[in-house]
Enzyme design. Sequence first.
Site, PDB file in Angstrom:
ATOM      1  CB  CYS A  24      47.018  48.900  50.311  1.00 60.74           C
ATOM      2  SG  CYS A  24      47.671  49.732  48.675  1.00 60.74           S
ATOM      3  CB  CYS A  70      44.700  53.395  44.860  1.00 60.96           C
ATOM      4  SG  CYS A  70      43.630  51.681  44.071  1.00 60.96           S
ATOM      5  CB  CYS A 113      39.968  50.071  48.777  1.00 65.01           C
ATOM      6  SG  CYS A 113      40.230  48.678  48.723  1.00 65.01           S
ATOM      7  CB  CYS A 172      46.359  45.245  44.919  1.00 62.97           C
ATOM      8  SG  CYS A 172      44.373  45.088  45.186  1.00 62.97           S
ATOM      9  CD  GLN A 202      28.517  36.915  43.452  1.00 66.38           C
ATOM     10  OE1 GLN A 202      29.203  38.292  43.881  1.00 66.38           O
ATOM     11  NE2 GLN A 202      27.388  37.392  43.415  1.00 66.38           N
ATOM     12  CE1 TYR A 223      17.826  41.063  35.159  1.00 71.17           C
ATOM     13  CE2 TYR A 223      16.963  39.849  36.786  1.00 71.17           C
ATOM     14  CZ  TYR A 223      16.933  40.967  35.846  1.00 71.17           C
ATOM     15  OH  TYR A 223      16.103  41.630  35.224  1.00 71.17           O
ATOM     16  CB  CYS A 281      25.478  44.079  44.286  1.00 70.06           C
ATOM     17  SG  CYS A 281      24.843  44.447  42.774  1.00 70.06           S
TER      18      CYS A 281
END
Length: 456
Positions: A79, A85, A88, A166, A290, A319, A412
Amino acid sequence: MADVVQTGLRLGQTLEVGIDGTGHDGQGVGRWNDLVVFIPGALPGERVQARLRRQAKRHLEADLLAVLDSSADRRRPPCILADHCGGCSLQHCVDSAQALIKAEQVTQALRRLSGLAITPEPIWSAERPLGYRNRALIPLERSADGSIRAGYYRRGSHRIVNMNRCPVLDPRIDRLVEPLKHDLSQTDWPVDVNLSDQGGLRHLALRVGHHTGEVLITLVSSHGDLPGLGDLAQGWMERWPEVVGVSLNLQPKASNVVLGPDTQLIGGRPWLLERFAGVELRIASDTFFQVNTAQAERVIPLLVAFFQAASGPRLVDAYCGIGTFALPLAAAGASVLGLERHGQAVQQAQANAQRNGLSRARFLEGDVGALLADQLQGADGLVVDPPRKGLSEATLAAIHASPPRRLAYISCNPATLARDLAALCGTSSYGLVQLQPVDFFPQTSHVECVALLQRP
């Protein structure tokens, strides 16, 4: 360790630093006069020049100025905005080295925070390291010339880096960003992502079904005074037949939470259809799902094999969201009870169970910890997929009180996973059978893990 105040350093000073590690946010980590230095954009094995940006008592933060000795793992980012940005953090690193960085992140978290002696399995890298994100939540602002700027924030700020494309987004939504910006620029609607003035448009939300190609467009605004929105929505659906619905989400609060509680359908339908691990799901614009469908699907066979779902065990899925894991497990033969505090997600889970004829999947709304205390007795297995902060004290207490023989923890955040594994493998006497890192988020420092635990 030296105190920064005593070093005579000044903000803006240039430092030369050797990089020997990576931080949890993807920064290069080195040392300067026995102080840890965090430098975004630097890679292990490099020697870099950096400008001091912040002093803390025991560490420094600096901005990369130049790479003096480059790592063989450095590449030109895919990118053109990657250096500016904040979306990432690892695009400058080749994909194979990203996998090693994430695997080491998991190993170090376990070693430091859990005390468990286990080696994670080799990370499951993504087949598509670009073009994988099925959802985008893009901040908006209006420039002085009236045009709309859309893009993610510059690292460490609320300044938007304007973008038209993107490469991390699924190409089917990525190609919509520029024309949607153009159309929104033609309106006279106020745009104020930070609610610093009169309010108005805040974010552009896009979602695509990975397997179906259906697209939802959602505008997030502080109010609904957007004249002509209905005509614009109709035009978008005619222009792009894959767009099956356009909605308006109202978020009037000055909050980092992007979506508000009220979503209004403007045109089409409020959900897209997705096929996931053998079941059909209706997914709304404000539903958690996800973002990497292909990688999430790889987790299902691991769970099915672990719980031996074909023999019909009774499982609890805490959850559970819209039943992302509960429904495929039920389709494989398990009886699954899903627990979730968000009522809308529970309604969608119930509707998806009915749509797929899965009477073995049931769902309850309420506080997960409180519900677990009553529902774990007699369960053969438990799936937990908590938010980044990990398991609540009430959830851990419920597991300790009635620990099922098998437990799958989908995480995560390696740090909170390690913390919770220490508790589960202590008081509840679980043994860690397998720890499988999965790269759900290529080009970023984030990593998902599936921990499989079993009691003797």
